[in-house]
Design a protein around this motif. Structure first.
Motif, mmCIF file in Angstrom:
data_model
loop_
_atom_site.group_PDB
_atom_site.id
_atom_site.type_symbol
_atom_site.label_atom_id
_atom_site.label_comp_id
_atom_site.label_asym_id
_atom_site.label_seq_id
_atom_site.Cartn_x
_atom_site.Cartn_y
_atom_site.Cartn_z
ATOM 1 N N UNK A 320 0.801 -1.228 0.000
ATOM 2 C CA UNK A 320 0.000 0.000 0.000
ATOM 3 C C UNK A 320 0.828 1.269 0.000
ATOM 4 N N UNK A 321 2.128 1.140 0.253
ATOM 5 C CA UNK A 321 2.971 2.322 0.334
ATOM 6 C C UNK A 321 2.861 3.074 1.640
ATOM 7 N N UNK A 322 2.157 2.514 2.624
ATOM 8 C CA UNK A 322 2.028 3.157 3.933
ATOM 9 C C UNK A 322 3.137 2.664 4.858
ATOM 10 N N UNK A 323 3.829 3.571 5.500
ATOM 11 C CA UNK A 323 4.872 3.200 6.441
ATOM 12 C C UNK A 323 4.258 2.756 7.764
ATOM 13 N N UNK A 324 4.988 1.921 8.504
ATOM 14 C CA UNK A 324 4.509 1.470 9.808
ATOM 15 C C UNK A 324 4.425 2.662 10.752
ATOM 16 N N UNK A 325 3.287 2.799 11.392
ATOM 17 C CA UNK A 325 3.059 3.950 12.273
ATOM 18 C C UNK A 325 1.858 3.650 13.150
ATOM 19 N N UNK A 326 1.433 4.657 13.902
ATOM 20 C CA UNK A 326 0.190 4.540 14.655
ATOM 21 C C UNK A 326 -1.006 4.617 13.706
ATOM 22 N N UNK A 327 -2.109 3.997 14.087
ATOM 23 C CA UNK A 327 -3.327 4.020 13.274
ATOM 24 C C UNK A 327 -3.805 5.473 13.141
ATOM 25 N N UNK A 328 -4.616 5.771 12.095
ATOM 26 C CA UNK A 328 -5.278 4.770 11.245
ATOM 27 C C UNK A 328 -4.500 4.470 9.973
ATOM 28 N N UNK A 329 -4.575 3.197 9.550
ATOM 29 C CA UNK A 329 -4.183 2.818 8.206
ATOM 30 C C UNK A 329 -5.431 2.818 7.334
ATOM 31 N N UNK A 330 -5.209 2.707 6.026
ATOM 32 C CA UNK A 330 -6.333 2.599 5.120
ATOM 33 C C UNK A 330 -6.917 1.196 5.110
ATOM 34 N N UNK A 331 -8.114 1.054 4.543
ATOM 35 C CA UNK A 331 -8.779 -0.247 4.487
ATOM 36 C C UNK A 331 -7.942 -1.259 3.712
ATOM 37 N N UNK A 332 -7.260 -0.799 2.657
ATOM 38 C CA UNK A 332 -6.447 -1.720 1.864
ATOM 39 C C UNK A 332 -5.313 -2.304 2.707
ATOM 40 N N UNK A 333 -4.725 -1.481 3.564
ATOM 41 C CA UNK A 333 -3.638 -1.968 4.424
ATOM 42 C C UNK A 333 -4.133 -3.126 5.292
ATOM 43 N N UNK A 334 -5.282 -2.937 5.941
ATOM 44 C CA UNK A 334 -5.795 -3.988 6.820
ATOM 45 C C UNK A 334 -6.224 -5.220 6.034
ATOM 46 N N UNK A 335 -6.720 -5.033 4.814
ATOM 47 C CA UNK A 335 -7.106 -6.186 4.000
ATOM 48 C C UNK A 335 -5.889 -7.038 3.657
ATOM 49 N N UNK A 336 -4.804 -6.375 3.213
ATOM 50 C CA UNK A 336 -3.576 -7.113 2.909
ATOM 51 C C UNK A 336 -3.034 -7.776 4.170
ATOM 52 N N UNK A 337 -3.058 -7.056 5.271
ATOM 53 C CA UNK A 337 -2.543 -7.604 6.530
ATOM 54 C C UNK A 337 -3.290 -8.869 6.929
#
Length: 365
Positions: A320-337
């Motif tokens: 997703x291109x999102x770096x590890x951090x505090x929430x919130x992440x996007x829905x796509x991040x959680x789906x892949x996770x």
């Protein structure tokens, strides 16, 4: 079987494992500021010390000896199959995303040196896959360093009647050593030979500063041996007191306390609560909740979940291109996770862990 039969399986322990792994996972998916993932690891340590000591004492009581070869064979069969599967998946992911192959990292992973490697060398994050898949293995290293020596130590102490005093001395020594290390390394400086390259994590990840997390569990297993359990263990108050100790450890925010006495307060509280929870007639309903079938399943899968959820964090960030951090992440991040956690966990648990567990039981008998 009665609860205090050392051969009896205690389902509530699997439920507690589920609590532990959920604390860790929720902390790592963006909620570390409000969910204490470190407490989940400390709870894992306490449960592990309790279970291993309970099994070894049962073997000693039945046979008057400990079969060291069978013990270490069981440990290898418990940890290595899932670890090798994780290493294979992590290696494929790192190769696909361009992370370099570093032999020393693989040796640290395979031979349970990940915690000291992380402290003195470091697992560098690759821009394409961060966090490093092997950095999560520090806690496995702590456990295995402890169990490398513990069976022989248990035999020597039981023969001389010194087991419980030795556990108490070990817990006190661990606390004192944390004060020494914190005084030397707490400012971020200090000698590298003692503090490592990453002194901020020195106390949290090193075996020599985390031993008491298991020693308290070992001491409680000794107190809970059949025919020798003190009446107070089966009372209601130890769980209440232990819970209050854990809550206090989370509420006090002083940095020196968090690096030193917090670990003792948490580990001691967990051990107190553990004995009362498992054996007190007052906590039967709580044991029933922890023995709920979904909780048991999550608890039994906790080791594999612990491994693969960490790789899934890195894969979700890469996808997703999102770096590890505090929430919130996007829905796509959680789906892949979720997919990257649950699919390999299920495959490894049912395809590898369950068959190997049957072989471990044969070794125990």
């Amino acid at each position: 079987m009665p609860l205090n039969d050392p051969a009896a399986h205690l389902p509530a322990l699997d439920g507690l494992r589920a609590v532990s792994i959920l604390l860790v996972i929720v902390s790592h998916v963006g909620f570390g500021g409000i969910v204490p993932g470190g407490l989940g690891v400390t709870l894992f340590f306490g449960i592990s010390g309790f279970i291993i000591t309970r099994l070894l004492l049962a073997e000693w009581a039945a046979h008057g000896r400990i079969a060291f070869g069978a013990f270490y064979a069981r440990r290898v069969l418990r940890l290595s199959p899932a670890l090798l599967a994780y290493a294979a998946c992590a290696g494929l992911a790192m190769a696909a995303l361009g992370a370099p192959f570093v032999l020393a990292e693989w040796l640290a992973m395979l031979f349970y040196g990940a915690n000291y490697y992380a402290l003195w060398v470091g697992f560098p994050d690759n821009p394409a896959l961060a966090p490093h898949p092997f950095s999560i293995l520090w806690s496995l290293a702590v456990e295995e360093h402890f169990y490398l020596l513990f069976p022989a130590l248990l035999v020597a102490l039981v023969r001389r009647g010194w087991f419980l005093p030795a556990m108490a001395i070990g817990c006190a020594a661990s606390l004192a050593w944390r004060f020494v290390v914190h005084a030397a390394c707490g400012t971020g400086g200090g000698p590298e030979a003692l503090c490592g390259t990453f002194p901020a994590y020195r106390i949290h990840m090193a075996t020599d500063t985390r031993l008491d997390a298991m020693l308290y569990g070992c001491a409680m297993a000794w107190l809970c041996r059949p025919g020798a359990m003190p009446d107070w263990v089966q009372a209601r108050w130890p769980l209440l007191l232990g819970g209050a100790m854990v809550m206090t450890s989370l509420l006090l925010r002083d940095e020196s306390f968090r690096e030193t006495a917090r670990h003792s307060l948490q580990s001691g509280g967990i051990a107190l609560a553990l004995g009362s929870l498992l054996f007190s007639p007052h906590w039967g309903r709580l044991r029933a909740i922890l023995s709920w079938p979904p909780a048991l399943l999550v608890g039994r899968m906790s080791y594999v979940l612990y491994l693969f959820h960490w790789l899934a964090v890195g894969l979700a960030c890469a996808a997703t291109g999102e770096a590890m951090r505090e929430a919130p992440y996007g829905a796509a991040w959680y789906a892949v996770f979720l997919v990257a956690t649950l699919v390999p966990t299920a495959a490894v648990y049912w395809g590898i862990e369950r068959p190997v567990a049957r072989l471990r039981r044969r070794l125990r008998h």
